[in-house]
Design a protein around this motif. Structure first.
Motif, PDB file in Angstrom:
ATOM      1  N   THR A 266       6.838  -1.683  -0.635  1.00 55.59           N
ATOM      2  CA  THR A 266       7.188  -0.505   0.503  1.00 55.59           C
ATOM      3  C   THR A 266       6.837   0.789  -0.015  1.00 55.59           C
ATOM      4  O   THR A 266       7.258   1.708   0.479  1.00 55.59           O
ATOM      5  N   SER A 267       5.694   0.942  -0.998  1.00 52.65           N
ATOM      6  CA  SER A 267       5.386   2.066  -1.374  1.00 52.65           C
ATOM      7  C   SER A 267       3.802   2.415  -1.183  1.00 52.65           C
ATOM      8  O   SER A 267       2.793   2.089  -1.643  1.00 52.65           O
TER       9      SER A 267
ATOM     10  N   SER B  60       6.829   2.529   5.714  1.00 49.98           N
ATOM     11  CA  SER B  60       7.335   2.114   4.433  1.00 49.98           C
ATOM     12  C   SER B  60       8.503   2.932   4.220  1.00 49.98           C
ATOM     13  O   SER B  60       9.409   2.156   3.522  1.00 49.98           O
TER      14      SER B  60
ATOM     15  N   PHE C 224      10.527  -4.814  -4.261  1.00 49.01           N
ATOM     16  CA  PHE C 224      10.656  -4.225  -2.932  1.00 49.01           C
ATOM     17  C   PHE C 224       9.789  -2.925  -3.035  1.00 49.01           C
ATOM     18  O   PHE C 224       9.299  -2.451  -1.995  1.00 49.01           O
TER      19      PHE C 224
ATOM     20  N   ASN D   6      11.133   1.142   6.105  1.00 46.87           N
ATOM     21  CA  ASN D   6      11.691  -0.018   5.583  1.00 46.87           C
ATOM     22  C   ASN D   6      12.518  -0.006   4.556  1.00 46.87           C
ATOM     23  O   ASN D   6      13.538  -0.629   4.372  1.00 46.87           O
ATOM     24  N   SER D   7      12.318   1.281   3.827  1.00 49.43           N
ATOM     25  CA  SER D   7      13.314   1.233   2.559  1.00 49.43           C
ATOM     26  C   SER D   7      14.781   1.723   3.192  1.00 49.43           C
ATOM     27  O   SER D   7      15.765   1.354   2.783  1.00 49.43           O
TER      28      SER D   7
ATOM     29  N   ALA E 217      12.761  -6.174   4.059  1.00 41.76           N
ATOM     30  CA  ALA E 217      13.688  -5.277   4.406  1.00 41.76           C
ATOM     31  C   ALA E 217      14.655  -5.755   5.594  1.00 41.76           C
ATOM     32  O   ALA E 217      15.811  -5.400   5.422  1.00 41.76           O
TER      33      ALA E 217
ATOM     34  N   GLY F  68       6.751  -6.281   2.940  1.00 39.02           N
ATOM     35  CA  GLY F  68       7.946  -5.060   2.882  1.00 39.02           C
ATOM     36  C   GLY F  68       8.676  -5.242   4.223  1.00 39.02           C
ATOM     37  O   GLY F  68      10.053  -5.067   3.955  1.00 39.02           O
ATOM     38  N   ILE F  69       8.220  -5.365   5.437  1.00 37.67           N
ATOM     39  CA  ILE F  69       9.123  -5.410   6.406  1.00 37.67           C
ATOM     40  C   ILE F  69       9.889  -6.757   6.216  1.00 37.67           C
ATOM     41  O   ILE F  69      11.177  -6.744   6.815  1.00 37.67           O
TER      42      ILE F  69
ATOM     43  N   SER G 228      17.358  -1.741  -2.621  1.00 44.20           N
ATOM     44  CA  SER G 228      16.102  -0.767  -2.151  1.00 44.20           C
ATOM     45  C   SER G 228      15.401  -0.165  -3.127  1.00 44.20           C
ATOM     46  O   SER G 228      14.250   0.153  -2.938  1.00 44.20           O
TER      47      SER G 228
ATOM     48  N   ARG H 199       9.261   6.296  -3.536  1.00 48.92           N
ATOM     49  CA  ARG H 199       8.053   6.029  -2.608  1.00 48.92           C
ATOM     50  C   ARG H 199       7.091   7.010  -2.288  1.00 48.92           C
ATOM     51  O   ARG H 199       6.232   6.846  -1.657  1.00 48.92           O
TER      52      ARG H 199
ATOM     53  N   THR I 276      -3.434  -4.057   2.190  1.00 45.21           N
ATOM     54  CA  THR I 276      -3.301  -2.710   3.216  1.00 45.21           C
ATOM     55  C   THR I 276      -4.754  -2.162   3.801  1.00 45.21           C
ATOM     56  O   THR I 276      -4.594  -1.948   4.870  1.00 45.21           O
TER      57      THR I 276
END
Length: 159
Positions: free
Chosen positions: A133-134, A91, A129, A94-95, A145, A141-142, A124, A19, A31
């Protein structure tokens, strides 16, 4: 046990390395939209577009879910960081959350630690995903997760 903890920690670090940003700024039009909403909340100290409490989760007509921008704005006010940096930190979190959730969920099927860790790692680092999450401030992303936690608790409830 030490070996498993070492593997667990190493895979978390590899997960974080996946990430690391390759651009100078956050990515995705979603975003930037969420970033602008969070900055508006920080500047005005209230949600200007909130017509109904159901607007916070997007259940009101013609509303956008304001939960994530609100969280970003609150964290930004508390720890005095840019929204952009907070999106990156979230992010990474989240991972880690997805890794932990899938580790718990896979424990429902197997007790072997290595199998649990590998399933969590592969979940992950799945391409979809990683995309969400990057350094992307998307609620997807949330959501991705916390899915393993949700399914795990559904299985436990059904036991």
């Amino acid at each position: 046990m030490k070996k498993i903890l070492l593997i667990f920690g190493l895979l978390i670090l590899i997960n974080i390395a996946f990430r690391m940003p390759i651009t100078e700024h956050e990515v995705g039009w979603d975003t930037y939209f969420i970033d602008s909403l969070a900055q508006s909340i920080q500047k005005e100290s209230y949600i200007k577009w909130n017509l109904n409490p159901l607007s916070l989760v997007g259940f009101y007509d013609f509303s956008y879910s304001s939960g994530l921008p609100l969280i970003l704005a609150m964290i930004g006010k508390i720890i005095l960081l840019d929204i952009e940096k907070i999106i990156f930190i979230i992010s990474i979190l989240n991972s880690f959350l997805a890794f932990l959730g899938m580790w718990m969920f896979s424990g429902y099927f197997t007790k072997k630690s290595l199998n649990r860790i590998l399933s969590a790692f592969f979940y992950s680092i799945a391409p979809g995903f990683i995309y969400f999450t990057s350094w992307m401030g998307s609620p997807r992303g949330i959501f991705a997760a916390i899915i393993p936690f949700f399914v795990f608790f559904l299985f436990k409830l059904n036991e």
